[in-house]
Design a protein around this motif. Structure first.
Motif, PDB file in Angstrom:
ATOM      1  N   GLU A  54       0.832  -1.203   0.000  1.00  0.00           N
ATOM      2  CA  GLU A  54       0.000   0.000   0.000  1.00  0.00           C
ATOM      3  C   GLU A  54       0.870   1.258   0.000  1.00  0.00           C
ATOM      4  OE1 GLU A  54      -3.512   0.794   0.043  1.00  0.00           O
ATOM      5  OE2 GLU A  54      -3.426  -1.186  -0.891  1.00  0.00           O
ATOM      6  N   GLY A  55       1.923   1.246   0.779  1.00  0.00           N
ATOM      7  CA  GLY A  55       2.825   2.385   0.795  1.00  0.00           C
ATOM      8  C   GLY A  55       3.473   2.606  -0.559  1.00  0.00           C
ATOM      9  N   TYR A  56       3.871   1.538  -1.208  1.00  0.00           N
ATOM     10  CA  TYR A  56       4.486   1.637  -2.532  1.00  0.00           C
ATOM     11  C   TYR A  56       3.487   2.156  -3.555  1.00  0.00           C
ATOM     12  CZ  TYR A  56       7.108   0.368  -6.704  1.00  0.00           C
ATOM     13  OH  TYR A  56       7.778   0.411  -7.896  1.00  0.00           O
ATOM     14  N   PHE A  57       2.245   1.690  -3.463  1.00  0.00           N
ATOM     15  CA  PHE A  57       1.212   2.104  -4.414  1.00  0.00           C
ATOM     16  C   PHE A  57       0.870   3.582  -4.257  1.00  0.00           C
ATOM     17  CE2 PHE A  57      -3.325   2.624  -5.485  1.00  0.00           C
ATOM     18  CZ  PHE A  57      -3.263   2.296  -6.826  1.00  0.00           C
ATOM     19  N   LYS A 101       8.656   6.506  -6.163  1.00  0.00           N
ATOM     20  CA  LYS A 101       8.837   5.070  -5.948  1.00  0.00           C
ATOM     21  C   LYS A 101      10.301   4.697  -5.684  1.00  0.00           C
ATOM     22  CE  LYS A 101       4.653   3.720  -8.272  1.00  0.00           C
ATOM     23  NZ  LYS A 101       3.780   4.064  -7.193  1.00  0.00           N
ATOM     24  N   LYS A 102      11.233   5.361  -6.330  1.00  0.00           N
ATOM     25  CA  LYS A 102      12.653   5.065  -6.094  1.00  0.00           C
ATOM     26  C   LYS A 102      13.051   5.410  -4.658  1.00  0.00           C
ATOM     27  CE  LYS A 102      14.464   5.464 -10.760  1.00  0.00           C
ATOM     28  NZ  LYS A 102      15.406   6.147 -11.655  1.00  0.00           N
ATOM     29  N   LYS A 103      12.605   6.560  -4.180  1.00  0.00           N
ATOM     30  CA  LYS A 103      12.931   6.967  -2.814  1.00  0.00           C
ATOM     31  C   LYS A 103      12.287   6.017  -1.801  1.00  0.00           C
ATOM     32  CE  LYS A 103      12.720  10.911   0.294  1.00  0.00           C
ATOM     33  NZ  LYS A 103      12.240  12.285   0.478  1.00  0.00           N
ATOM     34  N   TYR A 104      11.045   5.579  -2.067  1.00  0.00           N
ATOM     35  CA  TYR A 104      10.365   4.648  -1.169  1.00  0.00           C
ATOM     36  C   TYR A 104      11.106   3.315  -1.104  1.00  0.00           C
ATOM     37  CZ  TYR A 104       6.608   2.001   1.035  1.00  0.00           C
ATOM     38  OH  TYR A 104       5.871   1.216   1.889  1.00  0.00           O
ATOM     39  N   VAL A 149      14.864  -0.476   1.734  1.00  0.00           N
ATOM     40  CA  VAL A 149      16.106  -1.244   1.736  1.00  0.00           C
ATOM     41  C   VAL A 149      17.023  -0.782   2.869  1.00  0.00           C
ATOM     42  CG1 VAL A 149      18.207  -1.727   0.432  1.00  0.00           C
ATOM     43  CG2 VAL A 149      15.989  -1.836  -0.698  1.00  0.00           C
ATOM     44  N   VAL A 150      17.132   0.517   3.063  1.00  0.00           N
ATOM     45  CA  VAL A 150      18.003   1.044   4.105  1.00  0.00           C
ATOM     46  C   VAL A 150      17.477   0.656   5.482  1.00  0.00           C
ATOM     47  CG1 VAL A 150      18.809   3.167   5.211  1.00  0.00           C
ATOM     48  CG2 VAL A 150      18.925   2.936   2.731  1.00  0.00           C
ATOM     49  N   HIS A 151      16.178   0.754   5.701  1.00  0.00           N
ATOM     50  CA  HIS A 151      15.614   0.397   7.005  1.00  0.00           C
ATOM     51  C   HIS A 151      15.715  -1.102   7.273  1.00  0.00           C
ATOM     52  CE1 HIS A 151      14.152   4.193   8.458  1.00  0.00           C
ATOM     53  NE2 HIS A 151      13.673   4.466   7.252  1.00  0.00           N
ATOM     54  N   GLU A 152      15.623  -1.906   6.240  1.00  0.00           N
ATOM     55  CA  GLU A 152      15.709  -3.349   6.418  1.00  0.00           C
ATOM     56  C   GLU A 152      17.150  -3.800   6.614  1.00  0.00           C
ATOM     57  OE1 GLU A 152      13.239  -5.518   6.803  1.00  0.00           O
ATOM     58  OE2 GLU A 152      11.880  -3.816   6.685  1.00  0.00           O
ATOM     59  N   THR A 153      18.103  -3.043   6.084  1.00  0.00           N
ATOM     60  CA  THR A 153      19.497  -3.432   6.175  1.00  0.00           C
ATOM     61  C   THR A 153      20.069  -3.129   7.562  1.00  0.00           C
ATOM     62  OG1 THR A 153      19.731  -2.939   3.844  1.00  0.00           O
ATOM     63  CG2 THR A 153      21.739  -3.188   5.093  1.00  0.00           C
ATOM     64  N   PHE A 154      19.669  -2.018   8.143  1.00  0.00           N
ATOM     65  CA  PHE A 154      20.255  -1.586   9.421  1.00  0.00           C
ATOM     66  C   PHE A 154      19.303  -1.746  10.552  1.00  0.00           C
ATOM     67  CE2 PHE A 154      22.536   0.788   6.155  1.00  0.00           C
ATOM     68  CZ  PHE A 154      23.807   0.364   6.418  1.00  0.00           C
TER      69      PHE A 154
END
Length: 80
Positions: free
Chosen positions: A59-62, A67-70, A75-80
């Motif tokens: 839903e957030g992506y939609f 979209k690139k920033k999202y 990815v950054v939040h999932e990595t760290f």
């Protein structure tokens, strides 16, 4: 004029439900013996967290305008 309250499930309510389900799942794994029906039921409740979080991500992506920033934020939040 009578005002009626109509409860709804918004994104914050879904996040709270998902976090509570995850807590139930992890707590059950560590504290409940795995050969019981109680264990199975609580783990089933706990498994609701992943589909809810996936729904919120989609839903957030939609609904995002960039979209690139999202995707970068995810990815950054999932990595760290």
């Amino acid at each position: 004029m009578e005002i009626t309250y109509k409860p709804s499930l918004n994104a914050n309510a879904l996040k709270i439900i998902a976090v509570m389900a995850m807590i139930v799942d992890h707590t059950t794994f560590w504290l409940v013996p795995s050969d019981t029906l109680f264990y199975v039921i609580l783990r089933m409740i706990g498994r609701l967290a992943a589909p809810i979080m996936c729904y919120l991500i989609s839903e957030g992506y939609f609904h995002t305008s960039n979209k690139k920033k999202y995707l970068k934020t995810l990815v950054v939040h999932e990595t760290f």
